[in-house]
Scaffold this active site. Structure first.
Site, PDB file in Angstrom:
ATOM      1  N   TYR A 248       3.730   9.399 -11.417  1.00  0.00           N
ATOM      2  CA  TYR A 248       2.841   8.454 -10.655  1.00  0.00           C
ATOM      3  C   TYR A 248       2.168   7.703 -11.374  1.00  0.00           C
ATOM      4  O   TYR A 248       1.955   6.334 -11.204  1.00  0.00           O
ATOM      5  CB  TYR A 248       1.605   9.351  -9.943  1.00  0.00           C
ATOM      6  CG  TYR A 248       1.073   8.945  -9.020  1.00  0.00           C
ATOM      7  CD1 TYR A 248       1.359   8.738  -7.601  1.00  0.00           C
ATOM      8  CD2 TYR A 248      -0.633   8.600  -9.114  1.00  0.00           C
ATOM      9  CE1 TYR A 248       0.377   7.988  -6.885  1.00  0.00           C
ATOM     10  CE2 TYR A 248      -1.339   7.983  -8.303  1.00  0.00           C
ATOM     11  CZ  TYR A 248      -0.842   7.741  -7.224  1.00  0.00           C
ATOM     12  OH  TYR A 248      -1.755   7.161  -6.052  1.00  0.00           O
TER      13      TYR A 248
ATOM     14  N   ASN B  86       0.964  -1.359   0.058  1.00  0.00           N
ATOM     15  CA  ASN B  86      -0.232   0.029  -0.123  1.00  0.00           C
ATOM     16  C   ASN B  86       0.912   1.215   0.127  1.00  0.00           C
ATOM     17  O   ASN B  86       0.295   2.308  -0.587  1.00  0.00           O
ATOM     18  CB  ASN B  86      -0.963   0.046   1.143  1.00  0.00           C
ATOM     19  CG  ASN B  86      -1.617   1.359   1.523  1.00  0.00           C
ATOM     20  OD1 ASN B  86      -2.526   1.820   0.860  1.00  0.00           O
ATOM     21  ND2 ASN B  86      -0.898   1.963   2.389  1.00  0.00           N
TER      22      ASN B  86
HETATM   23  P1  NAP Z   1      -0.873   8.924   2.671  1.00  0.00           P
HETATM   24  O1  NAP Z   1      -2.137   9.271   3.480  1.00  0.00           O
HETATM   25  O2  NAP Z   1       0.057  10.055   1.959  1.00  0.00           O
HETATM   26  O3  NAP Z   1      -0.217   7.713   3.525  1.00  0.00           O
HETATM   27  C1  NAP Z   1       1.025   7.240   2.945  1.00  0.00           C
HETATM   28  C2  NAP Z   1       1.448   6.262   3.754  1.00  0.00           C
HETATM   29  O4  NAP Z   1       2.744   5.491   3.129  1.00  0.00           O
HETATM   30  C3  NAP Z   1       1.999   6.573   5.087  1.00  0.00           C
HETATM   31  O5  NAP Z   1       1.646   5.592   5.992  1.00  0.00           O
HETATM   32  C4  NAP Z   1       3.767   6.736   4.973  1.00  0.00           C
HETATM   33  O6  NAP Z   1       4.222   6.533   6.087  1.00  0.00           O
HETATM   34  C5  NAP Z   1       3.811   5.415   4.011  1.00  0.00           C
HETATM   35  N1  NAP Z   1       5.074   5.582   3.227  1.00  0.00           N
HETATM   36  C6  NAP Z   1       5.496   6.657   2.451  1.00  0.00           C
HETATM   37  N2  NAP Z   1       6.597   6.411   1.888  1.00  0.00           N
HETATM   38  C7  NAP Z   1       6.955   5.078   2.327  1.00  0.00           C
HETATM   39  C8  NAP Z   1       8.009   4.510   2.060  1.00  0.00           C
HETATM   40  N3  NAP Z   1       9.253   4.872   1.300  1.00  0.00           N
HETATM   41  N4  NAP Z   1       8.186   3.379   3.020  1.00  0.00           N
HETATM   42  C9  NAP Z   1       7.207   2.815   3.787  1.00  0.00           C
HETATM   43  N5  NAP Z   1       6.084   3.721   3.876  1.00  0.00           N
HETATM   44  C10 NAP Z   1       5.945   4.669   3.129  1.00  0.00           C
HETATM   45  O7  NAP Z   1      -1.727   8.048   1.258  1.00  0.00           O
HETATM   46  P2  NAP Z   1      -2.842   7.540   1.102  1.00  0.00           P
HETATM   47  O8  NAP Z   1      -3.738   8.256   0.487  1.00  0.00           O
HETATM   48  O9  NAP Z   1      -3.182   6.550   2.048  1.00  0.00           O
HETATM   49  O10 NAP Z   1      -2.348   6.347  -0.074  1.00  0.00           O
HETATM   50  C11 NAP Z   1      -2.035   5.011  -0.040  1.00  0.00           C
HETATM   51  C12 NAP Z   1      -1.888   4.331  -1.143  1.00  0.00           C
HETATM   52  O11 NAP Z   1      -3.117   4.104  -1.985  1.00  0.00           O
HETATM   53  C13 NAP Z   1      -0.698   4.908  -2.234  1.00  0.00           C
HETATM   54  O12 NAP Z   1      -0.137   3.766  -2.787  1.00  0.00           O
HETATM   55  C14 NAP Z   1      -1.559   5.629  -3.417  1.00  0.00           C
HETATM   56  O13 NAP Z   1      -0.740   5.824  -4.439  1.00  0.00           O
HETATM   57  C15 NAP Z   1      -2.836   4.571  -3.274  1.00  0.00           C
HETATM   58  N6  NAP Z   1      -3.953   5.518  -3.675  1.00  0.00           N
HETATM   59  C16 NAP Z   1      -4.431   6.727  -2.936  1.00  0.00           C
HETATM   60  C17 NAP Z   1      -5.491   7.502  -3.669  1.00  0.00           C
HETATM   61  C18 NAP Z   1      -6.217   8.626  -2.669  1.00  0.00           C
HETATM   62  O14 NAP Z   1      -7.141   9.044  -3.328  1.00  0.00           O
HETATM   63  N7  NAP Z   1      -5.741   8.868  -1.524  1.00  0.00           N
HETATM   64  C19 NAP Z   1      -6.228   6.860  -4.850  1.00  0.00           C
HETATM   65  C20 NAP Z   1      -5.398   5.941  -5.310  1.00  0.00           C
HETATM   66  C21 NAP Z   1      -4.578   5.198  -4.886  1.00  0.00           C
HETATM   67  P3  NAP Z   1       4.775   7.879   7.030  1.00  0.00           P
HETATM   68  O15 NAP Z   1       3.356   8.174   7.888  1.00  0.00           O
HETATM   69  O16 NAP Z   1       5.681   7.492   7.931  1.00  0.00           O
HETATM   70  O17 NAP Z   1       4.960   9.198   6.049  1.00  0.00           O
END
Ligand code: NAP
Length: 265
Positions: free
Chosen positions: A169, A96
């Protein structure tokens, strides 16, 4: 490691300190899983998630935070070793963790540092972590410690929707779809199911900078289901997959996007 932990299945969720990963960890705990909460740097958020996950799962639920950068080989090895030391097994890997580009810039201006950062975290990390986790699951299966393995990749609608101001991305997420297909084919005979979940627009820290834009687009019908998605929406999908109800499916893509992928006339 408690006795309980040897009987409850164990999932490693990368990027679980916040957002979608936290939502997945919470739903898995509710479904009887123990969970490794990986994060990159936000230790206080990770510890909050650990507490919330233990409370959601109830008595006997084990959850532990583990700091590791999925983009580096030594950290990935540490992560899998941590899971084995702490929980004694790993039944599921949820890839994730992911990042958006620090700055959205036009495709004609995309720089190599941003390209490398996004591809390393969003695609190279999951590829090699999957390889490592799959090898570990094969050994655990051989020794009878687990029956079946699961790998779930959290990609995005950006796997197919072209956004010309964050090309790196989109490339990383399109690559994750092939990663799903590759490992699904490779592991199909080994009782390890590989799945892809494609979230649409989900309310997390990642989408805060684009909140106004998406509020407007959603109100105008961007998604047939006119609301923001939530981490819980994604978590419930992952928990359903890990319940084992899709034993004759692998490489399957689950769209959790309010119908964004539909073409309508
Ligand atoms: P988020 O709120 O920004 O959270 C990101 C998470 O990833 C945090 O726990 C962060 O840890 C961790 N992280 C970042 N870089 C990392 C690394 N190098 N190694 C290990 N952990 C790392 O993001 P989110 O929106 O929940 O997104 C989660 C996933 O869903 C991503 O792959 C994103 O591309 C995908 N996604 C999101 C959306 C959306 O609309 N939000 C839509 C489609 C797909 P820290 O807390 O320590 O920074």
């Amino acid at each position: 490691m408690s006795n309980e932990s040897t009987t409850r299945p164990v999932a490693l969720v990368t990027g679980a300190s916040r957002g979608i990963g936290r939502g997945i960890a919470m739903e898995l705990a509710r479904s009887g899983w123990n969970v490794g909460i990986n994060y990159s740097s936000n230790t206080s958020a990770a510890h909050e998630t650990v507490e919330a996950v233990r409370a959601a799962g109830g008595p006997g639920t084990e959850a532990h935070a583990v700091q590791a950068n999925v983009a580096t080989a030594a950290n990935r090895k540490y992560l899998v070793d941590f899971m084995l030391t702490q929980f004694g097994r790993i039944d599921a890997l949820i890839n994730n963790a992911g990042v958006a580009p620090e700055k959205r810039v036009d495709l004609l201006e995309t720089g190599e540092p941003s390209y490398e950062r996004v591809m390393d975290i969003n695609l190279k990390g999951p590829f090699f972590l999957t390889q490592l986790a799959a090898r570990t699951m094969l050994e655990l299966r051989k020794s009878g410690k687990i029956q079946r393995g699961y790998i779930v990749n959290i990609s995005s609608v950006s796997a197919y929707a072209a956004s010309i101001n964050r090309g790196e991305y989109c490339l990383s997420k399109a690559g994750m779809s092939m990663l799903t297909a590759l490992f699904a084919a490779r592991l199909a005979q080994d009782e390890i199911g590989v799945y892809e979940v494609r979230p649409g627009v989900i309310a997390t820290d990642m989408t805060v900078p684009a909140k106004e834009k998406y509020d407007k687009l959603i109100a105008e019908g961007l998604t047939p289901i006119r609301r923001w998605g939530t981490p819980e929406d994604i978590g419930r999908c992952v928990a359903a997959i890990l319940r084992g109800d899709f034993p004759f499916s692998t490489g399957q893509v689950f769209d959790v996007d309010g119908g964004f992928h539909l073409r309508t006339l």
